[in-house]
Design a protein around this motif. Structure first.
Motif, short mmCIF file in Angstrom:
data_model
loop_
_atom_site.label_atom_id
_atom_site.label_comp_id
_atom_site.label_asym_id
_atom_site.label_seq_id
_atom_site.Cartn_x
_atom_site.Cartn_y
_atom_site.Cartn_z
N ASP A 327 0.96 -1.18 -0.19
CA ASP A 327 0.17 0.07 0.08
C ASP A 327 0.97 1.13 -0.01
OD1 ASP A 327 0.72 -0.16 2.57
OD2 ASP A 327 -1.03 -0.42 3.30
N LYS A 328 0.27 2.37 -0.19
CA LYS A 328 1.14 3.50 -0.23
C LYS A 328 1.31 4.36 0.93
CE LYS A 328 -1.10 7.22 -2.06
NZ LYS A 328 -0.80 8.13 -0.66
N THR A 329 0.28 4.67 1.68
CA THR A 329 0.37 5.71 2.85
C THR A 329 0.86 4.85 3.94
OG1 THR A 329 -1.57 6.33 1.96
CG2 THR A 329 -0.97 7.20 4.03
N GLY A 330 2.06 5.57 4.22
CA GLY A 330 2.77 4.89 5.53
C GLY A 330 3.82 3.83 5.13
N THR A 433 -14.88 3.95 6.48
CA THR A 433 -14.66 2.68 6.01
C THR A 433 -13.75 2.94 4.50
OG1 THR A 433 -16.61 2.12 4.44
CG2 THR A 433 -16.67 1.34 6.97
N SER A 434 -12.79 2.01 4.41
CA SER A 434 -12.09 2.04 2.88
C SER A 434 -13.00 1.78 1.95
CB SER A 434 -10.78 1.13 3.10
OG SER A 434 -11.06 0.28 3.76
N GLU A 435 -14.12 1.00 2.11
CA GLU A 435 -15.06 0.97 0.86
C GLU A 435 -15.63 2.05 0.52
OE1 GLU A 435 -14.78 -1.20 3.51
OE2 GLU A 435 -14.50 -3.17 2.70
N MET A 514 -0.47 15.03 -3.95
CA MET A 514 -1.08 15.19 -2.73
C MET A 514 -2.07 14.25 -2.49
SD MET A 514 -1.52 19.24 -2.30
CE MET A 514 -0.14 20.12 -2.61
N ARG A 515 -2.48 14.07 -1.23
CA ARG A 515 -3.75 13.42 -0.78
C ARG A 515 -4.90 14.57 -0.65
NH1 ARG A 515 -5.27 8.95 3.66
NH2 ARG A 515 -4.59 7.89 2.11
N VAL A 516 -5.67 14.24 -1.26
CA VAL A 516 -6.88 15.42 -1.20
C VAL A 516 -8.01 14.88 -0.60
CG1 VAL A 516 -7.96 17.18 -2.67
CG2 VAL A 516 -5.99 15.89 -3.67
N ILE A 572 -0.70 -0.62 -4.38
CA ILE A 572 -2.25 -1.04 -4.43
C ILE A 572 -2.61 -0.03 -3.25
CG2 ILE A 572 -3.93 -2.51 -3.75
CD1 ILE A 572 -2.44 -4.68 -4.77
N THR A 573 -3.58 1.07 -3.49
CA THR A 573 -3.97 2.01 -2.63
C THR A 573 -5.42 2.45 -2.73
OG1 THR A 573 -3.14 4.31 -2.08
CG2 THR A 573 -3.08 4.00 -4.33
N GLY A 574 -5.91 2.97 -1.57
CA GLY A 574 -7.17 3.43 -1.63
C GLY A 574 -7.22 4.83 -2.17
N ASP A 575 -6.08 5.47 -2.21
CA ASP A 575 -5.98 6.72 -2.63
C ASP A 575 -6.44 7.20 -4.08
OD1 ASP A 575 -5.59 9.47 -2.13
OD2 ASP A 575 -3.82 9.24 -0.98
N HIS A 576 -6.21 8.47 -4.50
CA HIS A 576 -6.45 8.90 -5.92
C HIS A 576 -5.44 8.22 -6.90
CE1 HIS A 576 -7.12 11.64 -9.10
NE2 HIS A 576 -8.24 12.25 -8.58
P1 ATP Z 1 -3.06 2.88 1.36
O1 ATP Z 1 -3.91 1.74 0.69
O2 ATP Z 1 -2.20 3.51 0.46
O3 ATP Z 1 -2.76 3.18 2.58
P2 ATP Z 1 -5.19 4.78 1.99
O4 ATP Z 1 -4.69 4.99 3.22
O5 ATP Z 1 -5.25 6.06 1.13
O6 ATP Z 1 -4.10 4.02 1.34
P3 ATP Z 1 -7.63 4.11 2.58
O7 ATP Z 1 -7.44 4.18 3.93
O8 ATP Z 1 -8.56 3.14 2.07
O9 ATP Z 1 -6.45 4.08 1.85
O10 ATP Z 1 -8.34 5.64 2.17
C1 ATP Z 1 -8.84 5.60 0.86
C2 ATP Z 1 -9.24 7.03 0.89
O11 ATP Z 1 -10.20 7.39 1.68
C3 ATP Z 1 -8.17 8.09 0.81
O12 ATP Z 1 -7.58 8.34 -0.13
C4 ATP Z 1 -8.66 9.46 1.46
O13 ATP Z 1 -9.30 10.19 0.35
C5 ATP Z 1 -9.84 8.93 2.02
N1 ATP Z 1 -9.77 8.91 3.63
C6 ATP Z 1 -8.82 8.20 4.23
N2 ATP Z 1 -8.91 8.47 5.54
C7 ATP Z 1 -9.94 9.05 5.88
C8 ATP Z 1 -10.55 9.66 6.94
N3 ATP Z 1 -9.89 9.26 8.32
N4 ATP Z 1 -11.62 10.27 6.81
C9 ATP Z 1 -12.16 10.37 5.90
N5 ATP Z 1 -11.47 9.98 4.31
C10 ATP Z 1 -10.42 9.58 4.46
#
Ligand code: ATP
Length: 907
Positions: A327-330, A433-435, A514-516, A572-576
């Motif tokens: 994953d990306k973040t962290g 939730t990450s969904e 950037m994370r937006v 594999i990230t949840g981000d943009h």
């Molecule tokens: P990675 O998989 O790289 O760790 P991630 O941390 O971005 O990625 P998720 O935690 O699933 O993955 O987050 C997905 C998206 O949800 C982020 O890109 C962000 O836009 C949003 N997000 C993350 N944390 C929060 C939060 N605490 N509150 C609201 N939205 C969030």
């Protein structure tokens, strides 16, 4: 007494003499720990010293030797009997010390793997090891936690647990705090209790510990769990198999030598002992043990590189990894978020610039209600907080870095989270939730808006309702549920043009890495349905916050090493997608390559996904279920996959991956429990370090196998060939035993700590199905074994023909020294010893020197001369023996030289 579930919370607290608000005092907890013992399941610990010693002694080979010693004694040969006994003891001690170290290492690893728990003690919330929990402790529970003991629940905010381990029920159970009257209720229906061995899938809560350790419900059935045999690794299974084949071969050989001896009229007692000794030489008894020791000590070494191995076979699999899905973040980035850009419909504010102009001075946003609404929304819809440090007077952000960044930016604009929460009390929440990629909090609007900080009050004036809900999350996920946008203090319809503009702004920020996060709100009159579908709709989009999160410094070089090692790194990230692309480019994972969205996988067949994974390096907006699909497809394509994860929902993907990697700092208990290994520093570079260790460990086992098999086969060839040359038995039983159990053993063990070679991370991964004898190991064992036999037997034969009484000592010494020459050359499969440096494995050097000294003692010490039937060699003979044995070293070095040059194409 009534059962715990039948009592009211107050009665349970009373019974356990504890207090829900402050918990037990530390002294009471300590007293109870002494009284009840640690919160552990008995019998799952490690072996005791006696057990280890007993296992050493009951090994088949030792049994045979004890029989041999007894037979010798019965036949009146006490000297031999004592000597065999001494060798057995020496060998057992060597084995014991190795096993003991390995057991200690396992015990230390197990201890580290115990989860920590948040408890209330002495009025404060503390984190302690789950093994220190006692009945009466108040535990704080949240999604992702493993239940650390049996608890009666005191609070449940939509708390749900997964109890399949205990009850077989695969659906999550929604927990309550009410009393259940009936006594005989099945465990699954005691919904006001939560049990050890289950975990929390959603929600939050608090409970009081009712039972710990073996008194828990799981403890009662623990004997069932403890009988599960530890899993052996493919390498161990292969070596076990090899051991069985060699044992059969040894039996045939023993019979053959016995028969040949009988025909030649050798003495029966001597023949018996020789046959036993050859059996010992032929069966590499120690092999499986060496593998488990190498894996365990390897796991211990990995700990020093911040990798906690949870499942031993992982150490071996690591060496075969072909894909690392990270994953990306962290993991690739530092997870140190700083909000740098604020964007509303009216303005774009560069926070860094702003800070430069205004220093750390707080800035009032009276004239900028849009900015006030944006940063206040970000701080309110937020679980992080600033804790003030009593000593320094400064404040420390606590919580998820994305959220702490929002609290920090609000603080900069003069909006303190504590003040905001006091004015706009949070009454409900829909967790992230990450969904969904968003979260919502609902706040009561005060009747008197003057209590709200000025800029914000201006913005909220139009709301005129009882509540306001703030939603924050990924901009795309927020725009999908927004119908209006906040412009000039009013709601404006979110037209397609506006939508496109906002998406463009989002993309532009994401493109710069950037994370937006977007922030929206909705005014509510009633609080009825608290589901996400009812509340996360018809939002007014306020604006977005762009945050930077720098890549970790060590990652770029780790990515390069990973690629050089033939391993494909995948993000594999949840981000943009654009943020993902930027970071992937920064750390060198991929240049301008396309990004696959998680949603694209939803409508694909398995075969289509398999096609996609072949060429995709970056996946964005991925949710945990997509991860599972990606792992499965990669595996179907023959890849060996390491996959990172931290949430509860990542567990299936972690379980499916060949190596599930959980994050030590960010990961939930559930992810850690499922994973094969845990990264204590959450860093991608650490995964690569673990792969390197895995490869080194496999290489060292292979070196060990090369050494032992070649050396032992040398002894066997020699024993077999001698009768055909008309010679008497060339080695005496004691000499064979001595070599096999003592002098071979020391250097062989030292091969296990051989450091990484230069090319360890420059060659492709080893296929997991690769046979131990691949890459020429079989041929090597054959020719080196034969060479050792020819040199030693040749020397012995020449001396024997010239009727020298020292022929056997000459043969025995040349054989032992050739083995030492061999072990020096075998340290690397293709590099010369002079290149890797003779001092780079000091343990091995010490073992070789010790063995040579022991051999000299055997030749020159009178008492040992009698026992081992040796004679003092003249200086000339000793030098000659050394010279002949060193041929093995040079021959192996020449072979390596040849292979190196052939591989480089220069021959
Ligand atoms: P990675 O998989 O790289 O760790 P991630 O941390 O971005 O990625 P998720 O935690 O699933 O993955 O987050 C997905 C998206 O949800 C982020 O890109 C962000 O836009 C949003 N997000 C993350 N944390 C929060 C939060 N605490 N509150 C609201 N939205 C969030």
């Amino acid at each position: 007494m009534a059962k715990w579930h039948q009592l009211t919370s107050a009665a349970v607290l009373n019974e356990l003499r504890t207090d829900a608000a402050s918990g037990l005092t530390e002294s009471e907890a300590e007293f109870r720990l002494n009284q009840y013992g640690h919160n552990e399941l008995a019998g799952t610990g490690t072996k005791s010293s006696w057990q280890i010693l007993w296992e050493q002694l009951k090994a088949l080979m030792v049994m045979i030797l004890i029989v041999a010693a007894t037979v010798s004694a019965l036949l009146g040969d006490y000297k031999d009997a004592v000597a065999i006994g001494a060798i057995v003891v020496l060998n057992a001690l060597l084995g014991f010390s190795q096993e003991y170290r390995a057991e200690k290492a396992i015990a230390a690893l197990k201890k580290l793997a115990i989860p920590s728990v948040k408890v209330r003690r002495g009025g404060h919330v503390k984190e302690i090891s789950a093994s220190h929990l006692v009945p009466g402790d108040i535990v704080l529970l949240e999604a992702g936690n493993l239940l650390p003991a049996d608890c009666r629940l005191l609070q449940s905010a939509d708390l749900q647990t997964h109890e399949a381990t205990l009850t077989g029920e695969s659906e999550p159970i929604r927990k309550i705090t009410l009393t259940i009257e009936a006594a005989d209720v099945a465990l699954g229906d005691r919904r006001n209790m939560a049990f050890l061995g289950t975990f929390i899938t959603a929600g939050r809560g608090e409970g009081v510990v009712t039972e710990t350790g073996m008194r828990t419900e799981l403890g009662r059935i623990a004997s069932l769990i403890q009988t599960v045999a530890p899993e052996s690794t493919p390498l161990q299974r292969r070596l076990d198999h090899l051991g069985k084949i060699l044992a059969l071969a040894a039996l045939a050989l023993v019979l053959l030598i016995f028969a040949l001896g009988l025909i030649r009229g050798e003495e029966l007692k001597l023949l018996f002992l020789t046959a036993v000794s050859i059996g010992v030489a032929a069966v590499p008894e120690g092999l499986p043990a060496v593998v488990s020791i190498a894996l365990t000590l390897g796991a211990q070494r990995m700990l020093r590189r911040n990798v906690l191995i949870r499942k031993l076979p992982a150490v071996e699999t690591l060496g075969s990894i072909t894909v690392i899905c990270s994953d990306k973040t962290g993991t690739l980035t530092e997870n140190r978020m700083t909000a740098t850009i604020l964007k509303t419909a009216e303005r774009t504010l560069d926070v860094a610039d702003h800070l430069q102009k205004n220093g750390t001075e707080k800035v009032e946003v009276v004239g900028q209600p849009d900015v006030a609404l944006l940063v206040a929304g970000g701080a309110l819809c937020n679980d992080a907080f600033l804790s003030s440090e009593e000593d320094s007077g400064s404040s420390m952000p606590i919580g998820d870095p994305t959220e702490t960044a929002l609290v920090a930016v609000a603080t900069h604009f003069g909006l303190m989270k504590t003040d905001l929460e006091r004015a706009l009390e949070r009454v409900a929440e829909i967790p992230f939730t990450s969904e969904r990629k968003r979260m919502t909090t609902i706040h009561r609007l005060p009747s008197d808006l003057e209590r709200i900080p000025a800029g914000l009050a201006t913005a909220l004036r139009g709301c005129r309702s009882a509540y306001v809900a703030f939603t924050k999350g990924a901009v795309d996920s927020l725009l999908a549920i927004s119908t209006s946008v906040w412009v000039d203090g009013k709601l404006e319809f979110l037209s397609q043009t506006k939508l496109d503009q906002l998406a463009d702004s989002n993309n532009a920020l994401a493109k710069s890495g950037m994370r937006v996060l977007g922030i929206g709100f909705r005014c509510l009159d009633l609080l009825e349905d608290l589901s996400d579908s009812a509340n996360e709709r018809d939002l007014t989009f306020v604006g977005m916050v762009g945050m930077i999160d720098p890549p970790r410094p060590a990652v770029a070089s780790a990515v390069a090493r990973c690629k050089a090692a033939g391993i494909r790194p995948i993000v594999i990230t949840g981000d943009h997608p654009l943020t993902a692309q930027y970071v992937a480019r920064e750390v060198g994972i991929a240049g301008e390559c396309p990004v696959l969205l998680g949603t694209a996988l939803e409508h694909c067949s398995e075969a289509e996904i398999e096609g996609l994974v072949e060429s995709t390096t970056i996946y964005a907006r991925v949710s945990p279920e997509h991860k599972l699909k990606i792992v499965r497809a990669l595996q179907n394509r023959g890849q060996i996959v390491a996959m990172t994860g931290d949430g509860v929902n990542d567990a299936p993907a972690l379980r499916k991956a060949d190596i599930g990697v959980a994050m030590g700092a960010r990961g939930t208990d559930v992810a850690k429990e499922t994973a094969d290994m845990v990264l204590l520093d959450d860093n991608f570079a650490t995964i690569v370090a673990a792969v390197e260790e895995g490869r080194v460990i496999y290489d060292n086992v292979r070196k060990f196998v090369r050494y032992i098999l070649a050396t032992n086969s040398g002894e066997i060839w020699l024993m077999l060939a001698a009768p055909f040359l008309g010679m008497p038995l060339p080695l005496l039983p004691l000499q064979i035993l001595w070599m096999n159990l003592v002098t071979d053993g020391l250097p062989a063990v030292a091969l296990g700590v051989e450091p990484a070679e230069e090319d360890t991370m420059r060659r492709p991964p080893r296929p997991p199905s690769e046979s131990l004898f691949s890459r020429g190991l079989g041929a090597y064992v054959l020719w080196v074994g034969l060479l050792i036999a020819v040199l030693s037997l040749g020397t012995g034969y020449w001396y024997w023909r010239h009727s020298d009484s020292h022929w056997q000592t000459m043969l025995f010494t040349t054989l032992t020294l050739s083995q030492m020459a061999h072990v020096l050359a075998v340290r690397s499969e293709n590099q010369s010893l002079f290149h890797i440096g003779i001092l780079s494995n000091r343990a091995l050097l010490a073992a070789v020197i010790l063995t040579v000294l022991l051999q000299l003692a055997l030749i020159y010490a009178p008492a040992l001369q009698v026992l081992f039937r040796t004679a003092a060699l003249s200086f000339r003979d000793l030098v000659l023996s050394i010279a002949i044995s060193s041929v093995v070293f040079w021959a192996v070095e020449v072979e390596k030289w040849y292979c190196r040059h052939k591989a480089a194409g220069s021959i």
